[in-house]
Design a protein around this motif. Structure first.
Motif, PDB file in Angstrom:
ATOM      1  N   THR A 270      70.562  33.859  54.482  1.00 30.92           N
ATOM      2  CA  THR A 270      71.914  34.216  54.460  1.00 30.92           C
ATOM      3  C   THR A 270      72.298  35.443  53.823  1.00 30.92           C
ATOM      4  O   THR A 270      71.716  36.002  53.005  1.00 30.92           O
TER       5      THR A 270
ATOM      6  N   SER B 139      78.365  31.969  61.530  1.00 28.41           N
ATOM      7  CA  SER B 139      79.374  32.517  60.350  1.00 28.41           C
ATOM      8  C   SER B 139      80.787  31.903  60.746  1.00 28.41           C
ATOM      9  O   SER B 139      80.974  31.531  61.817  1.00 28.41           O
TER      10      SER B 139
ATOM     11  N   TYR C   2      82.384  35.848  53.412  1.00 25.37           N
ATOM     12  CA  TYR C   2      81.687  35.028  54.531  1.00 25.37           C
ATOM     13  C   TYR C   2      80.448  35.001  54.697  1.00 25.37           C
ATOM     14  O   TYR C   2      79.747  35.992  54.100  1.00 25.37           O
ATOM     15  N   GLU C   3      79.601  33.801  54.492  1.00 24.37           N
ATOM     16  CA  GLU C   3      78.444  33.616  54.669  1.00 24.37           C
ATOM     17  C   GLU C   3      77.895  33.746  55.885  1.00 24.37           C
ATOM     18  O   GLU C   3      78.509  33.019  56.918  1.00 24.37           O
ATOM     19  N   VAL C   4      76.828  34.632  56.321  1.00 26.66           N
ATOM     20  CA  VAL C   4      76.298  34.706  57.673  1.00 26.66           C
ATOM     21  C   VAL C   4      74.895  34.281  57.520  1.00 26.66           C
ATOM     22  O   VAL C   4      74.062  34.714  56.687  1.00 26.66           O
ATOM     23  N   SER C   5      74.596  33.063  58.380  1.00 29.11           N
ATOM     24  CA  SER C   5      73.368  32.507  58.283  1.00 29.11           C
ATOM     25  C   SER C   5      72.327  32.723  59.633  1.00 29.11           C
ATOM     26  O   SER C   5      72.862  32.672  60.621  1.00 29.11           O
TER      27      SER C   5
END
Length: 169
Positions: free
Chosen positions: A104, A63, A92-95
């Motif tokens: 995600t 991220s 925020y995008e967490v992958s």
């Protein structure tokens, strides 16, 4: 001769379905792989728990708001510390990466409001809604044309033979 027409019509129908069917994205193909972030809203400098299940190998989590974390094979959780300079109110995008599959999850930074003091407050803003949200009208139109063309071709190829065709056979 009729069998050839029927087989051709069936193959065209199957081909049309294959071409017009929605394609699955890589991150949706592995239905057993699930990822979550807890809590989903966190203050800058706080710790989040990263959970990934259904992956037979190590899971890499990245991220823009924390350093990359690896959940080792055989484990399902790890923790990450959110950067202290994360912007309050930002999402925020967490992958999560499990081999070729990924998912995600959004992580919201607490303690802030979007900076729009000059805009008046409104009620809920509804989008296109339902299954129409995010669809491209050009793709829908092209799909409709393809389906219509294949159905027309299939109908004409599998139609009954006229008396003149039957006399010549």
């Amino acid at each position: 001769m009729r069998a050839i027409r029927v087989v051709t019509a069936a193959l065209l129908g199957v081909g049309a379905l294959a071409v017009t069917a929605p394609t699955a994205q890589a991150h949706g193909d592995n239905s057993g792989f699930w990822a979550t972030v807890l809590p989903t809203t966190i203050a800058p400098g706080g710790q989040v728990r990263l959970r990934a299940t259904g992956c037979e190998q190590s899971v890499t989590v990245s991220s823009g708001v924390f350093d990359t974390v690896t959940i080792p094979r055989g484990r399902t959780t790890a923790t990450a510390t959110v950067d202290r300079d994360a912007k309050p109110g930002a999402v925020y995008e967490v992958s999560f990466y499990c081999g070729t599959f990924w998912q995600t999850v959004d992580l919201t930074i607490a303690g802030g409001r979007p900076e729009r003091p000059h805009l008046p407050q409104h009620g809920v803003r509804a989008g296109a809604g339902g299954s129409l949200a995010g669809l491209d009208l050009k793709e829908i139109g092209l799909g409709a044309v393809l389906v219509t063309a294949v159905l027309g071709t299939t109908y004409s190829l599998s139609g009954r033979r006229t008396d003149a065709d039957q006399d010549g056979a």
